[in-house]
Design a protein around this motif. Structure first.
Motif, PDB file in Angstrom:
ATOM      1  N   MET A 135      71.081  31.521  26.723  1.00 41.44           N
ATOM      2  CA  MET A 135      72.370  32.014  27.121  1.00 41.44           C
ATOM      3  C   MET A 135      72.707  31.538  28.694  1.00 41.44           C
ATOM      4  N   THR A 136      74.091  31.796  29.163  1.00 46.52           N
ATOM      5  CA  THR A 136      74.317  31.251  30.434  1.00 46.52           C
ATOM      6  C   THR A 136      73.712  32.269  31.438  1.00 46.52           C
ATOM      7  N   SER A 137      73.762  31.936  32.691  1.00 45.29           N
ATOM      8  CA  SER A 137      73.296  32.654  33.795  1.00 45.29           C
ATOM      9  C   SER A 137      74.409  33.736  33.721  1.00 45.29           C
ATOM     10  N   GLY A 138      75.601  33.339  33.659  1.00 45.85           N
ATOM     11  CA  GLY A 138      76.678  34.552  33.884  1.00 45.85           C
ATOM     12  C   GLY A 138      76.515  35.726  32.847  1.00 45.85           C
ATOM     13  N   LYS A 139      76.251  35.390  31.558  1.00 46.40           N
ATOM     14  CA  LYS A 139      75.931  36.257  30.655  1.00 46.40           C
ATOM     15  C   LYS A 139      74.582  37.345  30.750  1.00 46.40           C
ATOM     16  N   ALA A 140      73.743  36.357  31.322  1.00 49.70           N
ATOM     17  CA  ALA A 140      72.433  37.131  31.562  1.00 49.70           C
ATOM     18  C   ALA A 140      72.679  37.980  32.816  1.00 49.70           C
ATOM     19  N   ALA A 141      73.255  37.506  33.738  1.00 48.77           N
ATOM     20  CA  ALA A 141      73.822  38.609  34.896  1.00 48.77           C
ATOM     21  C   ALA A 141      74.463  39.918  34.414  1.00 48.77           C
ATOM     22  N   LYS A 142      75.318  39.779  33.546  1.00 47.53           N
ATOM     23  CA  LYS A 142      76.036  40.849  32.955  1.00 47.53           C
ATOM     24  C   LYS A 142      75.166  41.825  32.300  1.00 47.53           C
ATOM     25  N   ILE A 143      74.282  41.203  31.466  1.00 48.30           N
ATOM     26  CA  ILE A 143      73.237  42.212  30.809  1.00 48.30           C
ATOM     27  C   ILE A 143      72.228  42.993  31.933  1.00 48.30           C
TER      28      ILE A 143
ATOM     29  N   MET B 200      66.494  33.624  40.367  1.00 52.31           N
ATOM     30  CA  MET B 200      65.608  33.909  39.493  1.00 52.31           C
ATOM     31  C   MET B 200      64.937  32.826  38.651  1.00 52.31           C
ATOM     32  N   CYS B 201      65.940  32.003  38.430  1.00 51.88           N
ATOM     33  CA  CYS B 201      65.702  30.746  37.495  1.00 51.88           C
ATOM     34  C   CYS B 201      64.885  29.828  38.498  1.00 51.88           C
ATOM     35  N   GLU B 202      65.385  29.656  39.497  1.00 48.67           N
ATOM     36  CA  GLU B 202      64.906  28.730  40.592  1.00 48.67           C
ATOM     37  C   GLU B 202      63.377  29.081  40.842  1.00 48.67           C
ATOM     38  N   ARG B 203      63.155  30.292  40.930  1.00 50.97           N
ATOM     39  CA  ARG B 203      61.821  30.770  41.164  1.00 50.97           C
ATOM     40  C   ARG B 203      60.916  30.663  40.101  1.00 50.97           C
ATOM     41  N   GLY B 204      61.601  30.570  38.790  1.00 51.92           N
ATOM     42  CA  GLY B 204      60.613  30.238  37.677  1.00 51.92           C
ATOM     43  C   GLY B 204      60.521  31.787  36.906  1.00 51.92           C
ATOM     44  N   GLU B 205      61.108  32.709  37.215  1.00 56.69           N
ATOM     45  CA  GLU B 205      60.887  33.966  36.567  1.00 56.69           C
ATOM     46  C   GLU B 205      61.373  34.213  34.925  1.00 56.69           C
ATOM     47  N   PHE B 206      62.049  33.210  34.437  1.00 54.75           N
ATOM     48  CA  PHE B 206      62.500  33.080  33.210  1.00 54.75           C
ATOM     49  C   PHE B 206      61.751  32.012  32.536  1.00 54.75           C
TER      50      PHE B 206
END
Length: 57
Positions: free
Chosen positions: A1-9, A20-26
């Motif tokens: 899913m996109t980062s925008g959709k993930a942000a909404k959730i 969070m993606c850049e830090r490797g959290e996902f």
């Protein structure tokens, strides 16, 4: 899913998800171009409430 959709959730800003993606959290998140793609299972994992810590005395 996109980062925008993930942000909404997750109830956070898209920039927060990007960081969070850049830090490797996902686990399994990748960037095929300009935008991040994040596995749904990882977003759901982050959404689960954490166990409360024991009270400190």
């Amino acid at each position: 899913m996109t980062s925008g959709k993930a942000a909404k959730i997750l109830g956070v800003a898209t920039s927060t998800v990007t960081a969070m993606c850049e830090r490797g959290e996902f686990s399994g998140a990748y960037r095929p171009g300009k935008w991040w793609r994040i596995p749904l299972a990882e977003v759901q994992r982050k959404r689960q409430p954490r166990k409360p810590e024991a009270p400190r005395e």
